[in-house]
Design a protein around this motif. Structure first.
Motif, mmCIF file in Angstrom:
data_model
loop_
_atom_site.group_PDB
_atom_site.id
_atom_site.type_symbol
_atom_site.label_atom_id
_atom_site.label_comp_id
_atom_site.label_asym_id
_atom_site.label_seq_id
_atom_site.Cartn_x
_atom_site.Cartn_y
_atom_site.Cartn_z
ATOM 1 N N GLU A 223 0.840 -1.194 0.000
ATOM 2 C CA GLU A 223 0.000 0.000 0.000
ATOM 3 C C GLU A 223 0.877 1.247 0.000
ATOM 4 O OE1 GLU A 223 -3.394 0.193 -0.095
ATOM 5 O OE2 GLU A 223 -3.357 -1.969 -0.422
ATOM 6 N N ILE A 224 0.357 2.352 -0.540
ATOM 7 C CA ILE A 224 1.115 3.606 -0.598
ATOM 8 C C ILE A 224 0.287 4.724 0.041
ATOM 9 C CG2 ILE A 224 2.299 5.278 -2.079
ATOM 10 C CD1 ILE A 224 2.398 3.100 -4.257
ATOM 11 N N ILE A 225 0.937 5.443 0.957
ATOM 12 C CA ILE A 225 0.340 6.625 1.595
ATOM 13 C C ILE A 225 1.219 7.832 1.251
ATOM 14 C CG2 ILE A 225 -0.099 7.783 3.799
ATOM 15 C CD1 ILE A 225 -2.178 5.705 3.264
ATOM 16 N N THR A 226 0.582 8.944 0.882
ATOM 17 C CA THR A 226 1.314 10.171 0.568
ATOM 18 C C THR A 226 1.254 11.106 1.768
ATOM 19 O OG1 THR A 226 0.534 9.936 -1.716
ATOM 20 C CG2 THR A 226 1.589 12.020 -1.124
ATOM 21 N N TRP A 227 2.430 11.502 2.277
ATOM 22 C CA TRP A 227 2.472 12.443 3.403
ATOM 23 C C TRP A 227 2.391 13.856 2.833
ATOM 24 C CZ3 TRP A 227 1.669 12.068 8.376
ATOM 25 C CH2 TRP A 227 2.016 13.132 9.208
ATOM 26 N N LYS B 174 -10.645 24.910 4.183
ATOM 27 C CA LYS B 174 -10.856 23.764 5.069
ATOM 28 C C LYS B 174 -11.135 22.500 4.255
ATOM 29 C CE LYS B 174 -12.439 24.344 9.151
ATOM 30 N NZ LYS B 174 -13.252 24.645 10.359
ATOM 31 N N LYS B 175 -11.906 22.639 3.193
ATOM 32 C CA LYS B 175 -12.226 21.482 2.339
ATOM 33 C C LYS B 175 -10.954 20.905 1.711
ATOM 34 C CE LYS B 175 -15.204 19.938 -1.441
ATOM 35 N NZ LYS B 175 -14.194 19.026 -1.984
ATOM 36 N N THR B 176 -10.096 21.786 1.199
ATOM 37 C CA THR B 176 -8.839 21.312 0.599
ATOM 38 C C THR B 176 -7.982 20.617 1.643
ATOM 39 O OG1 THR B 176 -8.841 23.063 -1.060
ATOM 40 C CG2 THR B 176 -6.723 22.044 -0.576
ATOM 41 N N PHE B 177 -7.898 21.199 2.826
ATOM 42 C CA PHE B 177 -7.086 20.613 3.897
ATOM 43 C C PHE B 177 -7.607 19.229 4.281
ATOM 44 C CE2 PHE B 177 -5.956 20.222 8.468
ATOM 45 C CZ PHE B 177 -4.580 20.240 8.334
ATOM 46 N N ILE B 178 -8.917 19.112 4.401
ATOM 47 C CA ILE B 178 -9.503 17.817 4.765
ATOM 48 C C ILE B 178 -9.293 16.800 3.652
ATOM 49 C CG2 ILE B 178 -11.701 16.616 5.176
ATOM 50 C CD1 ILE B 178 -12.617 19.176 6.688
ATOM 51 N N ASP B 179 -9.620 17.193 2.412
ATOM 52 C CA ASP B 179 -9.534 16.255 1.285
ATOM 53 C C ASP B 179 -8.099 15.863 0.952
ATOM 54 O OD1 ASP B 179 -12.249 16.354 1.098
ATOM 55 O OD2 ASP B 179 -12.314 17.686 -0.642
ATOM 56 N N THR C 159 -5.075 16.489 2.897
ATOM 57 C CA THR C 159 -4.148 16.075 3.960
ATOM 58 C C THR C 159 -4.799 15.138 4.971
ATOM 59 O OG1 THR C 159 -2.908 18.135 3.736
ATOM 60 C CG2 THR C 159 -2.622 16.923 5.786
ATOM 61 N N LEU C 160 -5.930 15.547 5.550
ATOM 62 C CA LEU C 160 -6.510 14.768 6.641
ATOM 63 C C LEU C 160 -7.015 13.400 6.207
ATOM 64 C CD1 LEU C 160 -8.477 17.105 9.076
ATOM 65 C CD2 LEU C 160 -6.252 16.043 9.349
ATOM 66 N N LYS C 161 -7.642 13.321 5.033
ATOM 67 C CA LYS C 161 -8.150 12.016 4.572
ATOM 68 C C LYS C 161 -7.013 11.033 4.361
ATOM 69 C CE LYS C 161 -12.600 13.290 2.552
ATOM 70 N NZ LYS C 161 -13.417 13.412 1.310
ATOM 71 N N GLU C 162 -5.884 11.529 3.837
ATOM 72 C CA GLU C 162 -4.730 10.652 3.625
ATOM 73 C C GLU C 162 -4.134 10.224 4.969
ATOM 74 O OE1 GLU C 162 -2.193 8.897 0.485
ATOM 75 O OE2 GLU C 162 -4.278 9.478 0.829
ATOM 76 N N TYR C 163 -4.119 11.144 5.930
ATOM 77 C CA TYR C 163 -3.627 10.793 7.265
ATOM 78 C C TYR C 163 -4.537 9.730 7.912
ATOM 79 C CZ TYR C 163 -2.829 10.921 12.246
ATOM 80 O OH TYR C 163 -2.610 10.536 13.546
ATOM 81 N N ARG C 164 -5.841 9.907 7.772
ATOM 82 C CA ARG C 164 -6.767 8.924 8.352
ATOM 83 C C ARG C 164 -6.602 7.558 7.698
ATOM 84 N NH1 ARG C 164 -11.478 13.433 8.121
ATOM 85 N NH2 ARG C 164 -11.005 14.477 10.099
#
Length: 310
Positions: free
Chosen positions: A25-29, A63-68, A70-75
């Motif tokens: 699996e690949i996660i982007t920081w 806020k939408k950009t930050f959630i979509d 960064t946060l979604k990838e972190y979750r």
């Protein structure tokens, strides 16, 4: 059979790994922790609030950009539980700060997992300038096969550097990173040195990056701001900044330009460049942070390569 999780330094590297059809699996920081205030508790609610406040203020991130973005990838990262975690981070300051933050998170939330590190070879001119994107598939495979396994001491060391980066004083960073010559984080020393030079200089109140911008303008014939940014991106060696970051820096220094089309320094800009005028007071802000430290609470003394606390 072991399972693999790859954490990359950005979307370009993620796409490269997908094209390589690498197993796991690949996660982007998706963060730029080298800019703005940071706290040690990576991934906490307070941590993300502080990061959003900075990105919203400095870069107008919604806020939408930050959630979509960064946060979604972190979750998604929080859901992963593979046997080996492979870190793909380049040599520059941008990547190295993100790297120690990620290792700090892994130390806390993935205790006992095998963590390995893939690094570019900056003695190779192409890899130095372009990172993973400048490498052929065969070269990339070699780097992957030669990845380094982090010991518990290595993980503790990276976490300690992150704690110091987030502290309200950068003074301990001046020495502590020099006392671990066997560390697999072979580019961390240069990155930290570059970080310390981001505090304003005693000579004219501008830091290394800001002085480089003025010097580039003064020694080049640049038609517009895009030309200036291209030149800065091409010639940067250790910062790893993108065009958005340089654009932001230029905006902060706007009073030192008489024109951006073509690009020319104002009379004040020329005086600052030649240390005939100190611009510290004009730039000073209580809301400007580098890690956990206030940017304008310290001065960099070029003559001694030391920081001075105000």
């Amino acid at each position: 059979m072991s399972t693999f999780l790859h954490i990359t330094n950005g979307d370009v590297t993620t796409q490269i790994l997908k094209n390589l059809k690498i197993e796991g699996e690949i996660i982007t920081w998706r963060e730029m922790l080298c800019e703005g205030k940071t706290t040690t508790d990576v991934g906490s609610e307070d941590f993300w609030k502080i990061r959003y406040d900075f990105l919203s203020s400095a870069y107008k991130v919604t806020k939408k950009t930050f959630i979509d973005f960064t946060l979604k990838e972190y979750r998604n990262l929080c859901k992963q539980n593979q046997d080996e975690i492979v870190l793909w981070f380049d040599h520059d300051l941008f990547c190295q700060v993100n790297l120690v933050a990620v290792v700090s998170w892994l130390k806390k939330y993935r205790k006992g997992r095998k963590i390995t590190l893939v690094q570019t070879n900056i003695s190779d001119q192409s890899q130095s300038r372009y990172g993973f994107s400048g490498i052929s598939k065969d070269e990339l495979t070699v780097l992957y096969n030669n990845r380094v396994t982090l010991s518990q001491d290595d993980i503790e060391y990276a976490d300690y550097i992150w704690q110091l980066y987030c502290s309200d004083s950068p003074l301990r960073l001046e020495t502590v990173h020099k006392f671990n010559p066997s560390s697999p984080f072979i580019y961390l020393t240069d990155a930290i040195n570059a970080h310390l030079r981001r505090f304003p200089s005693l000579e004219n109140g501008l830091n290394k990056i800001e002085n480089t911008i003025l010097h580039t303008v003064n020694t080049s014939n640049l038609k517009n701001e895009n030309d200036l940014i291209r030149s800065l991106l091409t010639n940067q060696k250790v910062y790893g900044f993108g065009d958005v970051q340089y654009s932001n820096k230029i905006k902060e220094l706007k009073t030192l330009f008489s024109s951006l089309n073509p690009v020319k320094l104002s009379e004040s800009g020329i005086k600052v460049l030649h240390n005939q005028l100190n611009y510290y007071r004009e730039l000073r802000s209580d809301f400007s942070y580098l890690g956990g430290a206030k940017k304008y609470s310290y001065l960099y003394v070029n003559a001694t390569d030391k920081l001075l606390k105000l």
